[in-house]
Every structure is written in structure tokens, then in C-alpha cells.
Motif scaffolding. Structure first.
Motif: not given
Length: 346
Positions: A43-48, A83-88
């Protein structure tokens, strides 16, 4: 030069009202008395954000690591586009039914929230007898009927219900109403987004004792009412083969069913690889560096794009490994030359 290697991550478990008790033993972690519903694997989602658990980047979050070598880790094409990891990637354990929900597409998500939309897929790892999930509508309805059925609690009457077993796959493009129901353990690949519009939640309280928020008006705008003839994704599964499962505009998925060492060369895709161990322990041997990694059942890693040429070696009679990546393959001569020069210059 910075040395690249496959990245393992610290546990990233999420307690939810519908969660169960299978994820900790599946991942080889101590048992928990909390209702653990999700393990955010990569995960590269900012909250987790995922925290690296091996090698020189141990203790750093995934976003910070990617920032140090974005083209080599993500792939040049992926970095140029996102410009970021596009998958979770997640593992999900549903002891109780999840809410009926829908996700917005990229256009709506950017317009309303300034975020990426959310299309996703499910790979069923295990399902108790009689377990089912909802995906799509079984009959055509109007926007008015949609809201009316939410109000009177009959929305599930018009949803397509699917009994499931291990190995079943469902693709949920943004706009498709869906819900995982009780008794199902699955792997999920999705766009890197935390946007979910809750439509109906059975009038139950959340972990705080209060009713969970619904998003009926947003859902009504996001939902796709089109009725499909078939919602389950069909694919062929053969042993010792990377079985193509899905190729979508947002991600591609392969399931490797292996009983012997198996070579995976994915450099042509110019993408990071999320590798999830569905069944059995597997050793990953990177050909360019000689690095080895033990990927245990119920765990996942991220393989940087620049070293995506490796062997999967099952450590028991059989392993089942899921790969997710972005397909940037371009057979044009110009692209192949550019990609070759990019890789060989590292």
C-alpha cells in the motif's frame, strides 16, 4: 548505484466490524481477539502506507522508498503516467457480510475528491460451503428505484448473487455494485484508492456503536445500472504456467500454479510486480542480482520493475502465486530500443 531487491512489508492489519479471525494464522502471525478484516499487503495509500521489513530500506515507508528510485521501482512507463504506485493489494476475511457498496471511476473521483478512482478484482482463496457474494444487478432498475430500495431495505433483491469456491475470480470495474459476504477469504487487487460509497449496511452499528455512514447520493451518481449476462471472470488454470486471469486498463493479473521451479521474466511490461503467496511457501531468486527471498503463504512482496526477471521455487509440493502489474508492453521498435537502453544503463 542503489541496489534493488524484492520488498517485504510489516503487517498492516485493519480491524473492522465485519472482520474475522483467519488472517493472522494465514499470515503466520499471533492470533488476535480483534475482528481483523483486511491485511493491506502492498500500500502507498497515505492513510496506511506499507513499511518495508527487509534489506537496507527496513523501517521506511513504501512511498519514501519509491521516491528514491521511482523509475526503477515502478517502471519508467508507470512513473511517467502515475508518478506513484497505482495499485493496492489486500487479503480480506469476511466473517460477516460487508456493506453493499460501489466505487467511483477516475473522472468522478478526481472531480469530487481529487483522488484516483477504484476498480478492483477478487480472487477467492477459501469459501465456506454456501458462501456467496454480490456483483452487479440481475435486473434493470432506475435511479429512482435504486434509492427507494435502499430506503426500504430491499436493494439486495435486485443484485446478482454468486455462490463461490476457491479459485473463483470477479472483476469489479468502478460503478459495479458489490459486496463480499460471510465465510469468504480472498485476495484483492485494486486501484490505489480508499474511496468507497456505502449503499446499505443492514442497519448495524460500527465498532463505535454508532450507525456507519451511508453515501446514497454519491453512490447513485457513481453506479452503473447496466446488467451483464455474466459477472464472474472465466480463465484457464494449468500447472506450471502463468495463467492469464485479467487484463484491464488498470492492472493485469496472472496466477502461477507451480510444482517445480518456474521462470518469470516480466521486464517487457516495464512495471513493478506485486506478488502474493496464495498457497504454500515460495522462494524467489532474482536472476540479475542473485538475491533470494522467502515468500511465505499469506504474505506478499513488491518486485521492482528493473529486476523483474526471477524464478519462483515452490518449497512444498505445490505453490499458488498471484502476480499483479501494469501492462505497458509496446511491441514498437522505438519503445523496445528505449526500454533496452534504460535497463542496460542501470
Amino acid at each position: 548505484m542503489m541496489k534493488l531487491y524484492p520488498l517485504l512489508f510489516q503487517p498492516n492489519l485493519h480491524t473492522v466490524v465485519w472482520g474475522g479471525n483467519r488472517l493472522c494464522p494465514y499470515k503466520g502471525l499471533p492470533a488476535s481477539t480483534e475482528p481483523i478484516g483486511e491485511s493491506w499487503e502492498v500500500s502507498a495509500v497515505p492513510s496506511s502506507k506499507s513499511i518495508v521489513a527487509n534489506g537496507e530500506w527496513t523501517g521506511q515507508d513504501l512511498v519514501s522508498v519509491i521516491a528514491q528510485a521511482p523509475e526503477d521501482i515502478l517502471g519508467k512507463s508507470v512513473y511517467d503516467k502515475y508518478h506513484e504506485l497505482p495499485l493496492l493489494a489486500k487479503f480480506i476475511d469476511a466473517k460477516r457480510d460487508l456493506s453493499i457498496q460501489v466505487h467511483p471511476n477516475d473522472e468522478m473521483a478526481r472531480r469530487v475528491h481529487g483522488k484516483m478512482g477504484k476498480s478492483e478484482m477478487w480472487y477467492v482463496i477459501d469459501a465456506e460451503p454456501g458462501s456467496y457474494l454480490y456483483a452487479g444487478f440481475k435486473t434493470q432498475i432506475t435511479n429512482y428505484e435504486f434509492k427507494k430500495r435502499i430506503e426500504d431495505g430491499t436493494i439486495t433483491d435486485v443484485l446478482a448473487r454468486h455462490e463461490v469456491k476457491a479459485g473463483d475470480v470477479f472483476y469489479l470495474p468502478a460503478g459495479r455494485v458489490h459486496a463480499i459476504c460471510s465465510g469468504i477469504l480472498l485476495a484483492e487487487i485494486q486501484q490505489s484508492s480508499d474511496l468507497t460509497y456505502r449503499i446499505f449496511d443492514y442497519n448495524r452499528p460500527g465498532l463505535d456503536g454508532k450507525p456507519r455512514q451511508l453515501h446514497v447520493d454519491l453512490a447513485a451518481e457513481a453506479v452503473d445500472y447496466h446488467v451483464e449476462a455474466e459477472y464472474q471472470t472465466a480463465y484457464q488454470s494449468e500447472e506450471n504456467r502463468a495463467n492469464p486471469v485479467l487484463d484491464t486498463p488498470y492492472f493485469s493479473v496472472r496466477v502461477n500454479d507451480i510444482a517445480q521451479p518456474f521462470h518469470r521474466n516480466l521486464l517487457k511490461y516495464d512495471s513493478f510486480i506485486i506478488t502474493m503467496s496464495i498457497k504454500g511457501d515460495t522462494r524467489i531468486l532474482v536472476r540479475s542480482t542473485g538475491d533470494e527471498l522467502l515468500l511465505k503463504e499469506g504474505n506478499s512482496c513488491l518486485i521492482p520493475a528493473a529486476i523483474a526477471d526471477y524464478d519462483l521455487i515452490p518449497l512444498s509440493s505445490k505453490s499458488l502465486v498471484l502476480d499483479a502489474f501494469i501492462d505497458n508492453k509496446d511491441r514498437s521498435l522505438g519503445h523496445r530500443i528505449t526500454r533496452f537502453l534504460h535497463l542496460t544503463s542501470k
